[in-house]
Design an enzyme around this catalytic site. Structure first.
Site, PDB file in Angstrom:
ATOM      1  N   HIS A  46       1.287  63.721  60.260  1.00 25.87           N
ATOM      2  CA  HIS A  46       1.103  62.661  61.245  1.00 25.87           C
ATOM      3  C   HIS A  46       1.383  61.328  60.545  1.00 25.87           C
ATOM      4  O   HIS A  46       1.261  61.217  59.320  1.00 25.87           O
ATOM      5  CB  HIS A  46      -0.329  62.678  61.790  1.00 25.87           C
ATOM      6  N   GLU A  48      -0.279  58.630  60.255  1.00 25.21           N
ATOM      7  CA  GLU A  48      -1.380  58.091  59.441  1.00 25.21           C
ATOM      8  C   GLU A  48      -1.463  58.785  58.081  1.00 25.21           C
ATOM      9  O   GLU A  48      -1.690  58.148  57.050  1.00 25.21           O
ATOM     10  CB  GLU A  48      -2.731  58.307  60.150  1.00 25.21           C
ATOM     11  N   CYS A  76      -6.252  61.278  65.603  1.00 27.60           N
ATOM     12  CA  CYS A  76      -6.874  62.576  65.889  1.00 27.60           C
ATOM     13  C   CYS A  76      -7.967  62.841  64.849  1.00 27.60           C
ATOM     14  O   CYS A  76      -8.186  62.034  63.940  1.00 27.60           O
ATOM     15  CB  CYS A  76      -5.820  63.684  65.868  1.00 27.60           C
ATOM     16  N   CYS A  79      -6.673  62.858  61.214  1.00 22.70           N
ATOM     17  CA  CYS A  79      -6.354  61.527  60.690  1.00 22.70           C
ATOM     18  C   CYS A  79      -7.610  60.659  60.549  1.00 22.70           C
ATOM     19  O   CYS A  79      -7.728  59.883  59.597  1.00 22.70           O
ATOM     20  CB  CYS A  79      -5.310  60.875  61.570  1.00 22.70           C
TER      21      CYS A  79
END
Lengths: 142, 142
Positions: A46, A48, A76, A79
């Site tokens: 992801h 992040e 999420c 993260c």
């Protein structure tokens, strides 16, 4: 947030869900991340996580207490957990994510008693553009 | 779980919190991970994340629907999120983690309505040895 939105747009062009992130250290961007789980065969990639890993590598340490994270979508659980482990000072995010977000939705991770670090949280900055990128991406896939 | 416990012991010898993990694909270990955030300057380098990333790279895809994860400690929110993103089929873990765990503690991630994938979960296998490794590590630091 401009740089994070640009990274998100680039992810979308590459066929990934358009989410982008940057890590800022003392006013300077030290790492940029674009969502890329498919291209990199990495389910943890992801925006992040990519940005946090790159920032930690660039600064040569695993704690980023003096860094802020800017990301175009509500993080999420994965993260949010990484943000806590990295000790990020401030979290700025653009669009809320009712389906997968873990800050103001679902597990509301930073409000859990087991959460050992909670950044300052500033949602909504750049929300319109971030949400438009996501809507256009998913509309194009239908 | 034997291989995960060995990876945990190795992490402890290296000065990291002793947690280890392996990913098993059709009866074969395809990746091993040891907790290493300090050595690698990577706050996301929990054993589970290291093992999942390595397994995905080895198999050349970001989804591991046909893989199981064995880990010596109850996964945190970051790792539980990664397990869901990777679509891990079965999660076996040894010791519970009341302080940072996110499976049976805190956010109880897999029970959230926003959790899009829930593996089969088997806790407690090898719990005694995994907990002893952690106790010895933290006792040695005092």
């Amino acid at each position: 947030m401009r740089a994070a939105l640009d990274a998100a747009a680039a992810a979308g062009v590459a066929g990934e869900v358009p989410v982008g992130a940057v890590v800022v250290h003392r006013g300077t961007i030290v790492a940029t991340g674009a969502n890329a789980p498919r291209a990199t065969c990495d389910p943890t990639a992801h925006a992040e996580i990519v940005a946090i890993r790159a920032a930690a590598a660039a600064l040569g340490r695993d704690r980023l207490e003096d860094c802020d994270l800017w990301v175009t979508l509500e993080p999420c659980a994965m993260c949010a957990g990484a943000i806590a482990h990295a000790r990020i000072a401030r979290l700025y995010y653009a669009a809320p994510d009712p389906k997968g977000g873990a800050v103001e939705h679902g597990p509301r991770f930073f409000g859990q008693s087991t959460c050992h670090h909670r950044p300052e949280i500033y949602p909504g900055i750049g929300e319109g553009e971030a949400a438009a990128l996501l809507r256009a991406f998913f509309a194009g896939r239908r």
